[in-house]
Write a protein that holds these residues in place. Structure first.
Motif, PDB file in Angstrom:
ATOM      1  N   HIS A  97       2.099  -6.097   0.838  1.00  0.00           N
ATOM      2  CA  HIS A  97       2.477  -5.491  -0.439  1.00  0.00           C
ATOM      3  C   HIS A  97       1.522  -6.018  -1.501  1.00  0.00           C
ATOM      4  O   HIS A  97       1.688  -7.138  -2.002  1.00  0.00           O
ATOM      5  CB  HIS A  97       3.921  -5.830  -0.807  1.00  0.00           C
ATOM      6  CG  HIS A  97       4.911  -5.454   0.240  1.00  0.00           C
ATOM      7  ND1 HIS A  97       4.957  -4.191   0.798  1.00  0.00           N
ATOM      8  CD2 HIS A  97       5.881  -6.161   0.855  1.00  0.00           C
ATOM      9  CE1 HIS A  97       5.925  -4.133   1.691  1.00  0.00           C
ATOM     10  NE2 HIS A  97       6.498  -5.327   1.763  1.00  0.00           N
ATOM     11  N   VAL A  98       0.527  -5.243  -1.843  1.00  0.00           N
ATOM     12  CA  VAL A  98      -0.482  -5.667  -2.808  1.00  0.00           C
ATOM     13  C   VAL A  98       0.158  -5.816  -4.179  1.00  0.00           C
ATOM     14  O   VAL A  98       0.889  -4.934  -4.644  1.00  0.00           O
ATOM     15  CB  VAL A  98      -1.652  -4.653  -2.842  1.00  0.00           C
ATOM     16  CG1 VAL A  98      -2.571  -4.908  -4.024  1.00  0.00           C
ATOM     17  CG2 VAL A  98      -2.431  -4.717  -1.538  1.00  0.00           C
ATOM     18  N   ASP A  99      -0.115  -6.936  -4.831  1.00  0.00           N
ATOM     19  CA  ASP A  99       0.437  -7.196  -6.161  1.00  0.00           C
ATOM     20  C   ASP A  99      -0.369  -6.518  -7.256  1.00  0.00           C
ATOM     21  O   ASP A  99       0.181  -5.968  -8.206  1.00  0.00           O
ATOM     22  CB  ASP A  99       0.475  -8.703  -6.427  1.00  0.00           C
ATOM     23  CG  ASP A  99       1.467  -9.416  -5.523  1.00  0.00           C
ATOM     24  OD1 ASP A  99       2.638  -9.004  -5.511  1.00  0.00           O
ATOM     25  OD2 ASP A  99       1.059 -10.367  -4.827  1.00  0.00           O
ATOM     26  N   GLN A 100      -1.675  -6.576  -7.123  1.00  0.00           N
ATOM     27  CA  GLN A 100      -2.571  -5.976  -8.113  1.00  0.00           C
ATOM     28  C   GLN A 100      -3.987  -5.986  -7.560  1.00  0.00           C
ATOM     29  O   GLN A 100      -4.246  -6.546  -6.501  1.00  0.00           O
ATOM     30  CB  GLN A 100      -2.528  -6.741  -9.440  1.00  0.00           C
ATOM     31  CG  GLN A 100      -2.998  -8.185  -9.339  1.00  0.00           C
ATOM     32  CD  GLN A 100      -3.107  -8.867 -10.687  1.00  0.00           C
ATOM     33  OE1 GLN A 100      -4.165  -8.828 -11.316  1.00  0.00           O
ATOM     34  NE2 GLN A 100      -2.018  -9.497 -11.138  1.00  0.00           N
ATOM     35  N   THR A 101      -4.879  -5.359  -8.296  1.00  0.00           N
ATOM     36  CA  THR A 101      -6.289  -5.422  -7.920  1.00  0.00           C
ATOM     37  C   THR A 101      -6.971  -6.479  -8.787  1.00  0.00           C
ATOM     38  O   THR A 101      -6.502  -6.811  -9.868  1.00  0.00           O
ATOM     39  CB  THR A 101      -7.003  -4.067  -8.108  1.00  0.00           C
ATOM     40  OG1 THR A 101      -6.834  -3.639  -9.453  1.00  0.00           O
ATOM     41  CG2 THR A 101      -6.453  -3.028  -7.142  1.00  0.00           C
ATOM     42  N   GLY A 102      -8.065  -7.007  -8.239  1.00  0.00           N
ATOM     43  CA  GLY A 102      -8.904  -7.939  -8.972  1.00  0.00           C
ATOM     44  C   GLY A 102     -10.316  -7.398  -8.995  1.00  0.00           C
ATOM     45  O   GLY A 102     -10.652  -6.478  -8.241  1.00  0.00           O
ATOM     46  N   ILE A 103     -11.145  -7.956  -9.838  1.00  0.00           N
ATOM     47  CA  ILE A 103     -12.546  -7.530  -9.955  1.00  0.00           C
ATOM     48  C   ILE A 103     -13.456  -8.679  -9.542  1.00  0.00           C
ATOM     49  O   ILE A 103     -13.280  -9.811 -10.001  1.00  0.00           O
ATOM     50  CB  ILE A 103     -12.880  -7.105 -11.401  1.00  0.00           C
ATOM     51  CG1 ILE A 103     -11.989  -5.949 -11.853  1.00  0.00           C
ATOM     52  CG2 ILE A 103     -14.358  -6.722 -11.530  1.00  0.00           C
ATOM     53  CD1 ILE A 103     -12.180  -4.665 -11.079  1.00  0.00           C
ATOM     54  N   CYS A 104     -14.405  -8.385  -8.676  1.00  0.00           N
ATOM     55  CA  CYS A 104     -15.407  -9.386  -8.302  1.00  0.00           C
ATOM     56  C   CYS A 104     -16.324  -9.605  -9.502  1.00  0.00           C
ATOM     57  O   CYS A 104     -16.903  -8.648 -10.029  1.00  0.00           O
ATOM     58  CB  CYS A 104     -16.219  -8.902  -7.096  1.00  0.00           C
ATOM     59  SG  CYS A 104     -17.528 -10.049  -6.601  1.00  0.00           S
ATOM     60  N   THR A 105     -16.410 -10.860  -9.931  1.00  0.00           N
ATOM     61  CA  THR A 105     -17.261 -11.172 -11.083  1.00  0.00           C
ATOM     62  C   THR A 105     -18.528 -11.922 -10.693  1.00  0.00           C
ATOM     63  O   THR A 105     -19.467 -12.011 -11.486  1.00  0.00           O
ATOM     64  CB  THR A 105     -16.492 -12.010 -12.129  1.00  0.00           C
ATOM     65  OG1 THR A 105     -16.054 -13.224 -11.517  1.00  0.00           O
ATOM     66  CG2 THR A 105     -15.301 -11.228 -12.673  1.00  0.00           C
ATOM     67  N   ASP A 106     -18.553 -12.468  -9.462  1.00  0.00           N
ATOM     68  CA  ASP A 106     -19.744 -13.210  -9.041  1.00  0.00           C
ATOM     69  C   ASP A 106     -19.777 -13.304  -7.516  1.00  0.00           C
ATOM     70  O   ASP A 106     -18.727 -13.379  -6.871  1.00  0.00           O
ATOM     71  CB  ASP A 106     -19.752 -14.610  -9.654  1.00  0.00           C
ATOM     72  CG  ASP A 106     -21.093 -15.309  -9.486  1.00  0.00           C
ATOM     73  OD1 ASP A 106     -22.134 -14.663  -9.709  1.00  0.00           O
ATOM     74  OD2 ASP A 106     -21.102 -16.493  -9.109  1.00  0.00           O
ATOM     75  N   LYS A 107     -20.973 -13.275  -6.967  1.00  0.00           N
ATOM     76  CA  LYS A 107     -21.198 -13.426  -5.526  1.00  0.00           C
ATOM     77  C   LYS A 107     -22.445 -14.287  -5.369  1.00  0.00           C
ATOM     78  O   LYS A 107     -23.533 -13.888  -5.770  1.00  0.00           O
ATOM     79  CB  LYS A 107     -21.393 -12.045  -4.882  1.00  0.00           C
ATOM     80  CG  LYS A 107     -21.626 -12.060  -3.389  1.00  0.00           C
ATOM     81  CD  LYS A 107     -21.783 -10.620  -2.870  1.00  0.00           C
ATOM     82  CE  LYS A 107     -21.975 -10.563  -1.372  1.00  0.00           C
ATOM     83  NZ  LYS A 107     -22.112  -9.157  -0.893  1.00  0.00           N
TER      84      LYS A 107
END
Length: 197
Positions: free
Chosen positions: A100-110
């Motif tokens: 059950h996914v709570d929310q999405t996140g954004i990749c800010t660095d790799k």
């Protein structure tokens, strides 16, 4: 229930919109082992298999699922992390994952670092349980990971080459959206503390 240990990748072969739902057809090397009505995690989202055709199968995502996850952004040819539900009596190699996914996140660095890749993700903090702690568990696109650093509304994880090669994290770049499921135990503790106030 799942463990966050990805079994394989599936390729999106077809996308059909029906009202507010989306039917995804996926090809996978485990398609012939699946059954209709079986629960399978797709990028961390628990979806029910509704049809099987040779090495392909179909799942349906409803509007609520599409709003809380990155599934609505999928395109034909995209790779999806797949995990079948946990067998009773099996090993819990990752951590308790509900699908059950709570929310999405954004990749800010790799960042490549000493043989591993360090990913940093930003998310919306919620005192009811959407937070991370260092060395705690987090699920990113269905993958059970250990939090490396936890700072305000960001956290980082270190990905070993094996995990990078065998999951769709290899395709994630800064700016991309990922699915996040926070640790269920942490969410229960946060809820209990909130009720005691």
């Amino acid at each position: 229930m799942f463990t966050g240990i990805i079994e394989t990748l599936a390729e999106v072969k077809d996308i059909q919109i029906e009202g507010s739902n989306i039917h995804f057809t996926l090809a996978s090397d485990i398609a012939n082992e699946l059954n209709v009505d079986q629960s399978v995690s797709h990028n961390g989202v628990c979806l029910t298999v509704v049809k099987i055709i040779d090495d392909q199968y179909v799942v349906t995502a409803i509007e609520e699922t599409l709003n809380k996850s990155n599934l609505g952004d999928l395109k034909v040819g995209d790779q999806v992390n797949i995990e079948r539900c946990t067998k009773i009596g099996g090993r819990l190699d990752g951590h308790i994952v509900q699908g059950h996914v709570d929310q999405t996140g954004i990749c800010t660095d790799k960042e490549d670092k000493d043989g591993s890749v360090i990913f940093t993700f930003q998310y919306n903090v919620d005192p009811s349980g959407y937070f991370t702690v260092e060395k705690g568990s987090i699920t990113v696109n269905g993958i059970s990971l250990t939090v490396l650093d936890s700072i305000d509304d960001k956290f980082s994880v270190a990905i070993i080459p094996y995990t990078l090669e065998h999951t769709n994290l290899k395709d994630v770049e800064p700016g991309d959206k990922v699915n996040l499921e926070f640790d269920i135990i942490g969410k229960y503790v946060a809820r209990i503390m909130e009720l005691r106030k």
